[in-house]
Design a protein around this motif. Sequence first.
Motif, PDB file in Angstrom:
ATOM      1  N   VAL A  55       0.892  -1.301  -0.078  1.00  0.00           N
ATOM      2  CA  VAL A  55      -0.033  -0.089  -0.013  1.00  0.00           C
ATOM      3  C   VAL A  55       0.831   1.160   0.096  1.00  0.00           C
ATOM      4  N   THR A  56       1.998   1.120   0.784  1.00  0.00           N
ATOM      5  CA  THR A  56       2.678   2.516   1.131  1.00  0.00           C
ATOM      6  C   THR A  56       3.620   2.555  -0.300  1.00  0.00           C
ATOM      7  N   LEU A  57       3.921   1.394  -0.991  1.00  0.00           N
ATOM      8  CA  LEU A  57       5.181   1.578  -1.911  1.00  0.00           C
ATOM      9  C   LEU A  57       3.920   1.946  -3.282  1.00  0.00           C
ATOM     10  N   THR A  58       2.824   1.646  -3.329  1.00  0.00           N
ATOM     11  CA  THR A  58       1.772   1.914  -4.346  1.00  0.00           C
ATOM     12  C   THR A  58       1.553   3.625  -4.425  1.00  0.00           C
ATOM     13  N   SER A  59       1.458   4.034  -3.110  1.00  0.00           N
ATOM     14  CA  SER A  59       1.084   5.398  -2.671  1.00  0.00           C
ATOM     15  C   SER A  59       2.266   6.180  -3.273  1.00  0.00           C
ATOM     16  N   LEU A  60       3.227   5.962  -3.045  1.00  0.00           N
ATOM     17  CA  LEU A  60       4.775   6.529  -3.379  1.00  0.00           C
ATOM     18  C   LEU A  60       4.929   6.583  -4.914  1.00  0.00           C
ATOM     19  N   GLY A  61       4.449   5.304  -5.308  1.00  0.00           N
ATOM     20  CA  GLY A  61       4.538   5.379  -6.989  1.00  0.00           C
ATOM     21  C   GLY A  61       3.380   6.399  -7.369  1.00  0.00           C
ATOM     22  N   ALA A  62       2.221   6.222  -6.797  1.00  0.00           N
ATOM     23  CA  ALA A  62       1.138   7.322  -7.390  1.00  0.00           C
ATOM     24  C   ALA A  62       1.624   8.746  -7.374  1.00  0.00           C
ATOM     25  N   ALA A  63       2.580   8.986  -6.162  1.00  0.00           N
ATOM     26  CA  ALA A  63       2.772  10.341  -6.006  1.00  0.00           C
ATOM     27  C   ALA A  63       4.136  10.701  -7.112  1.00  0.00           C
ATOM     28  N   TYR A  64       4.966   9.819  -7.474  1.00  0.00           N
ATOM     29  CA  TYR A  64       5.869   9.900  -8.585  1.00  0.00           C
ATOM     30  C   TYR A  64       5.007  10.097  -9.913  1.00  0.00           C
ATOM     31  N   ARG A  65       3.930   9.212 -10.057  1.00  0.00           N
ATOM     32  CA  ARG A  65       3.205   9.287 -11.293  1.00  0.00           C
ATOM     33  C   ARG A  65       2.764  10.640 -11.508  1.00  0.00           C
ATOM     34  N   GLY A  66       2.125  11.165 -10.441  1.00  0.00           N
ATOM     35  CA  GLY A  66       1.285  12.481 -10.463  1.00  0.00           C
ATOM     36  C   GLY A  66       2.416  13.415 -10.786  1.00  0.00           C
ATOM     37  N   HIS A  67       3.487  13.389  -9.889  1.00  0.00           N
ATOM     38  CA  HIS A  67       4.407  14.509 -10.062  1.00  0.00           C
ATOM     39  C   HIS A  67       4.967  14.440 -11.713  1.00  0.00           C
ATOM     40  N   SER A  68       5.085  13.490 -12.149  1.00  0.00           N
ATOM     41  CA  SER A  68       5.514  13.315 -13.467  1.00  0.00           C
ATOM     42  C   SER A  68       5.063  14.207 -14.482  1.00  0.00           C
ATOM     43  N   ALA A  69       3.624  14.401 -14.478  1.00  0.00           N
ATOM     44  CA  ALA A  69       2.843  15.143 -15.194  1.00  0.00           C
ATOM     45  C   ALA A  69       3.035  16.529 -15.248  1.00  0.00           C
ATOM     46  N   ASP A  70       4.019  17.028 -14.291  1.00  0.00           N
ATOM     47  CA  ASP A  70       4.320  18.450 -13.892  1.00  0.00           C
ATOM     48  C   ASP A  70       5.386  18.803 -15.019  1.00  0.00           C
ATOM     49  N   PHE A  71       6.098  17.681 -15.827  1.00  0.00           N
ATOM     50  CA  PHE A  71       7.095  17.948 -16.532  1.00  0.00           C
ATOM     51  C   PHE A  71       6.803  17.693 -18.130  1.00  0.00           C
ATOM     52  N   PRO A  72       7.689  18.086 -19.110  1.00  0.00           N
ATOM     53  CA  PRO A  72       7.347  17.893 -20.353  1.00  0.00           C
ATOM     54  C   PRO A  72       8.181  16.524 -20.483  1.00  0.00           C
ATOM     55  N   PRO A  73       8.067  15.770 -21.525  1.00  0.00           N
ATOM     56  CA  PRO A  73       8.668  14.411 -21.893  1.00  0.00           C
ATOM     57  C   PRO A  73      10.163  14.473 -21.892  1.00  0.00           C
TER      58      PRO A  73
END
Length: 172
Positions: A55-73
Motif C-alpha cells: 500500500v505504501t509503495l503503491t502510494s509512493l508510486g502514485a505520487a511519482y506518477r502524478g508529479h511526472s505530469a508536471d514536466f514535459p517528456p
Amino acid sequence: PDRAELAYQKAVGLDPNHASAMVNLGVHYLQNGRYDDAEQLFERLTTQFKRTDAVTLTSLGAAYRGHSADFPPGGQRDSYVVKADGAFKRATKVNSNYGPAYYNLGLLYLENDPFPGIADPLVRLNAAKGWFDQYKNMPGVDIKLYDDRMKDVTKLIKRIEKQNKKKKSSNP
C-alpha cells in the motif's frame, strides 16, 4: 477535507513518528493532486520508517506518477516515470495480490508516451494491457474500471495500427 488535513498535520506535528497519520495525510495529498507533498511523506515513510508494504509503495508510486505530469517528456518527467515504475513493481513483489499496484502500472504505461526506454508505442500499450489484465485477476477488482481502461488501450492500439498501416502504404 480541509479539517481532515489539519487534523493529520496536527497529529504529525505532535508526533513526527506517527506513521499512520502520515499515511492518511499522504493519501489526502494524493487525492488533492498535491503530488510533491505526497512524495515527500511517502519517501519518508519508506526510508525513515522502513514501511515497504504494498500500500505504501503503491502510494509512493502514485505520487511519482502524478508529479511526472508536471514536466514535459524527457529529463525530470522520465525520472519520475521510472521511479513510479520501480515503486509499483516493488509493491507487486511485496504483495502479488495487491490489485491497485497493477492498475497503477497499467495507467503509468497508458499515459506516458513516450515511455522511458520503450520507443515503440505498441510495445508500451501492450505492456499497459498486460498490467490491466493482471489487475483484472486480483481480489477486489473493479471490473467497470478495468473495462473502461481496456477500451482506452484498445482504441489507442487500433489508432496506432491504422497510422502504421497508412505509413506503410504511402512508403512502398
